[in-house]
Design a protein around this motif. Structure first.
Motif, short mmCIF file in Angstrom:
data_model
loop_
_atom_site.label_atom_id
_atom_site.label_comp_id
_atom_site.label_asym_id
_atom_site.label_seq_id
_atom_site.Cartn_x
_atom_site.Cartn_y
_atom_site.Cartn_z
N LEU A 1 0.16 -8.82 7.48
CA LEU A 1 1.03 -8.60 8.65
C LEU A 1 0.29 -7.93 9.80
O LEU A 1 0.58 -8.17 10.97
CB LEU A 1 2.23 -7.74 8.25
CG LEU A 1 3.35 -8.45 7.48
CD1 LEU A 1 4.30 -7.44 6.86
CD2 LEU A 1 4.10 -9.43 8.39
N SER A 2 -0.69 -7.08 9.47
CA SER A 2 -1.38 -6.32 10.52
C SER A 2 -2.18 -7.22 11.45
O SER A 2 -2.53 -6.81 12.56
CB SER A 2 -2.30 -5.27 9.90
OG SER A 2 -3.38 -5.87 9.23
N TYR A 3 -2.49 -8.45 11.01
CA TYR A 3 -3.24 -9.39 11.85
C TYR A 3 -2.34 -10.33 12.65
O TYR A 3 -2.83 -11.14 13.43
CB TYR A 3 -4.21 -10.23 10.99
CG TYR A 3 -5.44 -9.46 10.57
CD1 TYR A 3 -6.48 -9.22 11.48
CD2 TYR A 3 -5.58 -8.96 9.28
CE1 TYR A 3 -7.61 -8.53 11.11
CE2 TYR A 3 -6.71 -8.25 8.90
CZ TYR A 3 -7.73 -8.04 9.82
OH TYR A 3 -8.85 -7.34 9.45
N VAL A 4 -1.04 -10.22 12.46
CA VAL A 4 -0.12 -11.06 13.23
C VAL A 4 -0.12 -10.60 14.69
O VAL A 4 -0.13 -9.40 14.97
CB VAL A 4 1.31 -11.00 12.65
CG1 VAL A 4 2.29 -11.73 13.56
CG2 VAL A 4 1.33 -11.61 11.25
N ALA B 1 -15.81 -9.81 16.57
CA ALA B 1 -15.78 -11.27 16.38
C ALA B 1 -15.01 -11.65 15.12
O ALA B 1 -14.18 -12.56 15.14
CB ALA B 1 -17.21 -11.82 16.31
N LEU B 2 -15.28 -10.94 14.03
CA LEU B 2 -14.64 -11.28 12.76
C LEU B 2 -13.14 -10.94 12.79
O LEU B 2 -12.33 -11.69 12.25
CB LEU B 2 -15.32 -10.55 11.60
CG LEU B 2 -16.81 -10.89 11.40
CD1 LEU B 2 -17.34 -10.25 10.14
CD2 LEU B 2 -17.06 -12.39 11.38
N ASP B 3 -12.79 -9.82 13.43
CA ASP B 3 -11.37 -9.49 13.57
C ASP B 3 -10.65 -10.58 14.35
O ASP B 3 -9.51 -10.95 14.03
CB ASP B 3 -11.20 -8.15 14.31
CG ASP B 3 -11.50 -6.96 13.40
OD1 ASP B 3 -11.59 -7.16 12.18
OD2 ASP B 3 -11.63 -5.83 13.93
N GLY B 4 -11.33 -11.11 15.39
CA GLY B 4 -10.75 -12.20 16.18
C GLY B 4 -10.54 -13.45 15.36
O GLY B 4 -9.50 -14.12 15.48
N VAL B 5 -11.50 -13.77 14.49
CA VAL B 5 -11.38 -14.95 13.62
C VAL B 5 -10.20 -14.78 12.65
O VAL B 5 -9.39 -15.69 12.48
CB VAL B 5 -12.69 -15.17 12.82
CG1 VAL B 5 -12.49 -16.23 11.73
CG2 VAL B 5 -13.81 -15.59 13.75
N VAL B 6 -10.13 -13.61 12.02
CA VAL B 6 -9.04 -13.35 11.08
C VAL B 6 -7.69 -13.47 11.78
O VAL B 6 -6.77 -14.12 11.29
CB VAL B 6 -9.19 -11.96 10.42
CG1 VAL B 6 -8.01 -11.70 9.48
CG2 VAL B 6 -10.50 -11.86 9.64
N GLU B 7 -7.59 -12.85 12.96
CA GLU B 7 -6.34 -12.90 13.73
C GLU B 7 -5.96 -14.35 14.05
O GLU B 7 -4.81 -14.76 13.86
CB GLU B 7 -6.49 -12.09 15.02
CG GLU B 7 -5.21 -12.03 15.83
CD GLU B 7 -5.37 -11.28 17.16
OE1 GLU B 7 -4.44 -10.57 17.54
OE2 GLU B 7 -6.42 -11.45 17.81
N GLN C 1 -13.73 -21.03 8.07
CA GLN C 1 -13.60 -22.06 7.04
C GLN C 1 -13.14 -21.46 5.71
O GLN C 1 -12.33 -22.05 4.99
CB GLN C 1 -14.94 -22.78 6.85
CG GLN C 1 -15.34 -23.61 8.06
CD GLN C 1 -16.74 -24.19 7.91
OE1 GLN C 1 -17.23 -24.36 6.80
NE2 GLN C 1 -17.39 -24.49 9.02
N LEU C 2 -13.66 -20.27 5.40
CA LEU C 2 -13.30 -19.61 4.15
C LEU C 2 -11.83 -19.19 4.16
O LEU C 2 -11.10 -19.42 3.20
CB LEU C 2 -14.19 -18.39 3.94
CG LEU C 2 -14.14 -17.72 2.57
CD1 LEU C 2 -14.66 -18.66 1.50
CD2 LEU C 2 -14.96 -16.43 2.57
N LEU C 3 -11.39 -18.58 5.27
CA LEU C 3 -10.01 -18.12 5.37
C LEU C 3 -9.02 -19.27 5.36
O LEU C 3 -7.90 -19.13 4.86
CB LEU C 3 -9.82 -17.30 6.65
CG LEU C 3 -10.55 -15.95 6.71
CD1 LEU C 3 -10.37 -15.32 8.08
CD2 LEU C 3 -10.07 -15.01 5.62
#
Length: 704
Positions: A490-493, A466-472, A302-304
């Motif tokens: 870009l690193s999360y694309v 889990a958080l990396d997955g959410v950001v991605e 929700q924050l992102l």
């Protein structure tokens, strides 16, 4: 593996098979969810994430099985029957129980007794046929064994180990712990009056079943114990547990039975209960971790995906008293164009000078919005800014500072602003958060954003994953402008990662902006697979091909061209033309590798290409008469912003230092299963003050 995943997820076999196949081909979750819907049966990111989770668990289980089988084989303990049992096991606990009797452990009482030749005596006692057991035990008195009692004690140690190793007995105690195990706490008397201990006061004398204890309470108890404020223990009815074991083991009423009974009591106290109570606590902790991580993940999403203001010229203020307010001006791209420090508050109180400076800068840099950090001196700074009569219509926003200090001291911030100190970097971060929360927040370790409960107490590896997955998922759901995106974003694309993100930024610096998606292939080490996984999520504004600024994947460009030809127009003219797009008969384009799901996605995107899925930022104003907790009283109705969501309710910023709590019971008149169904992070709401505890700085609120 497929059967195991299906049993855990209840998903369709074909969906699981195809998803595992795609994962094995190094496809990412966002790519599979968006561009391979026909293969997966339209699984979403969460369902695909579950498949990834159980695939990993299965692989870990298989790896442990291989290790155990090899160890048993090396020890010459592996039988066909044992091998079959191990291979058929579908959970780690059962697997470890099977291995337990063969584990080479440190020196134990039972092992010592065996070396002293007491195993035959233990077997005689366990047969429960001998009557004069002491006479039989006398035969074992020799060398290390000095008496009959020592011989019987050694035999009992061996029996205790046998009892401990029985799977049925272990499962019976597990069941009792699961259903009736209690966690009981007591305060450490020497720490009772410690100021830091007061936030754990509720747990100074507490008892609750492990089965019912909510995640936040268990994590709070474990935190209090680790900080030395309380002691806790796991308890069950020991007499009941022992009697159940005796019913399973003792089949006679003679002297043997008495020794077996003593061995059972010893096994329970020394082996079974310590081991299985720790296991029960670990399972409860894992469940608590999972619940806390899920809450954090929901909050982070929700924050992102918070509302961006967009490409506007921003004046950002990081408020402060003694050290002044750091002020920066940013252009539409978020680049720093000016910075200064003003001192409107005590001790300098130069409010007139500050007002003049802000006014002149807003005019000089054609400022469209002002962002004020919500930390120290935020309310005072906001009040000052709202007094200013601007020539143009300038919106004023209060922006969350959570994690801004982490960013300002980070390597990323030093690389972006090598010539500026942390105060300037912090103010820039506040301004950029208003422009695009997602693009700025990805630069900060998600754990530092502080939108969860006890995030530092949960399994850090699971939390990070889990958080990396959410950001991605969030980054790919929104899409990324490849010509303006930071290395962090870009690193999360999908398919990119940190190294390729760095290569993209270096290539962009050297060669200028990308004109088409196909140009991306020129980036060093960005091969065909990375292009396939990433291209649909990368956007190129005003490029050669208008489809490059949409979520239509390049693999479908020829299809769109064919559709446009069918309605006698060009690709450029079909984009955004709802009337023309509605004339296209999608059934004509269904083939082996593309179905209606993908075709409908393409048409939806062509109708509104590149549309941001996020809402637009809205101005919010707190009650200007409420400045401290002392200004609050029961019955007041106040505007507020939800700034954290937990399992037990949500916290609300009402414009003062302390956030108020809306307990789950005050979110609705009906039962609340999930707090997120009633409120969302950064939602603007109206609350009613129920109770104010000034001494403990606690505010109880109700959602109106």
């Amino acid at each position: 593996m497929i059967s195991y995943i299906i049993s855990q997820t209840q998903l369709a076999p074909k969906s699981v098979e195809q998803t595992v196949k795609l994962l094995n081909e190094d496809c990412t979750i966002p790519f599979i969810a968006r561009y391979r819907k026909e293969a997966t049966g339209n699984l979403d990111e969460v369902q695909i994430g579950d498949i990834v989770k159980y695939k990993s668990l299965f692989e870990a289980l298989e790896k442990r099985k291989a290790t155990i089988l090899k160890a048993l084989e090396d020890q010459n303990d592996l039988t066909p029957e044992l091998s079959q049992k191990i291979n058929a096991t579908t959970d780690l606990i059962t697997l470890e129980d099977l291995y337990l009797p063969f584990k080479k452990s440190r020196k134990t009482k039972a092992e010592t007794a065996r070396k002293n030749g007491l195993e035959p005596l233990a077997k005689i006692i366990m047969s429960q046929n001998a009557n004069d057991i002491e006479s039989i035990a006398y035969k074992y008195v020799r060398e290390e064994i000095k008496s009959v009692e020592e011989a019987l004690e050694g035999a009992r140690h061996i029996i205790a180990e046998w009892v401990n190793e029985r799977t049925d007995i272990r499962n019976g105690l597990r069941q009792q712990l699961e259903r009736h195990g209690q966690i009981t706490t007591k305060v450490v008397k020497a720490k009772k009056d410690d100021e830091k201990a007061q936030k754990f006061r509720d747990y100074f004398d507490w008892s609750e079943t492990l089965q019912r204890i909510p995640s936040h309470r268990l994590l709070a108890i474990l935190r209090a114990e680790s900080e030395g404020f309380i002691k806790f223990k796991i308890e069950v009815d020991a007499d009941f547990a022992i009697s159940k074991i005796e019913q399973r083991v003792i089949k006679s009423n003679n002297a043997c039975a008495e020794h077996i009974s003593l061995a059972i009591k010893d096994a329970f106290k020394r082996l079974l209960f310590p081991s299985l109570s720790n296991e029960a606590l670990q399972i409860a902790k894992e469940k608590a971790d999972e619940a806390a991580i899920n809450i954090f993940a929901k909050n982070l999403k929700q924050l992102l995906l918070g509302a961006p203001l967009g490409e506007k010229r921003i004046l950002a203020l990081d408020p402060g008293f003694r050290t002044g307010c750091k002020l920066v001006c940013l252009d539409e791209k978020g680049d720093l164009v000016y910075n200064e420090t003003i001192y409107p508050h005590a001790p300098k109180n130069d409010s007139i000078g500050a007002i003049k400076k802000i006014s002149s800068l807003c005019e000089a840099y054609k400022i469209e919005a002002i962002a004020i950090g919500n930390g120290t001196a935020s309310r005072e700074t906001e009040a000052l800014v709202r007094k200013i009569h601007f020539k143009n219509d300038i919106q004023v926003f209060v922006v969350s500072e959570a994690g801004a200090s982490i960013y300002s001291a980070s390597k990323i911030a030093r690389e972006e602003f090598p010539d500026y100190d942390v105060t300037v970097r912090g103010a820039v971060s506040i301004g950029r958060r208003l422009q695009d929360p997602l693009a700025e927040l990805v630069k900060i370790d998600a754990k530092s954003i502080g939108v969860g409960q006890y995030q530092h107490d949960v399994d850090q590896h699971k939390l990070q994953n889990a958080l990396d997955g959410v950001v991605e998922n969030c980054v790919n759901a929104v899409g990324v402008n490849i010509n303006t995106a930071s290395k962090s974003l870009l690193s999360y694309v999908s398919g990119i990662g940190p190294k390729l993100a760095e290569n993209i930024c270096n290539y962009r610096s050297e060669h200028g902006s990308f004109n088409s998606r196909t140009d991306i292939k020129n980036v060093p080490r960005l091969g065909g697979k990375a292009f396939e996984q990433s291209a649909g999520f990368l956007r190129i504004k005003n490029g050669k091909n208008p489809l490059d600024d949409s979520s239509v994947h390049p693999e479908r460009y020829a299809l769109v061209k064919k559709m446009a030809k069918e309605v006698s127009t060009s690709v450029e003219d079909v984009i955004g033309n709802t009337a023309v797009l509605d004339q296209i008969n999608l059934k004509n384009y269904v083939s082996e590798d593309i179905g209606l799901l993908t075709l409908e996605d393409i048409i939806t995107e062509l109708k509104k290409p590149g549309q941001d899925i996020r809402e637009q930022a809205k101005v919010f104003t707190f009650n200007q008469n409420i400045k401290t907790i002392d200004d609050l009283s029961a019955g007041q109705l106040l505007p507020g912003i939800v700034n954290n969501i937990t399992a037990f309710g949500c916290f609300v910023d009402v414009g003062i230092k302390e956030s108020g709590l809306i307990h789950v019971s005050n979110l609705s008149d009906s039962f609340v299963k999930d707090v997120n169904e009633h409120v969302s992070l950064h939602q603007q709401i109206i609350v009613k003050v129920l109770e104010v505890d000034v001494a403990r700085k606690r505010i109880q609120l109700k959602l109106i």
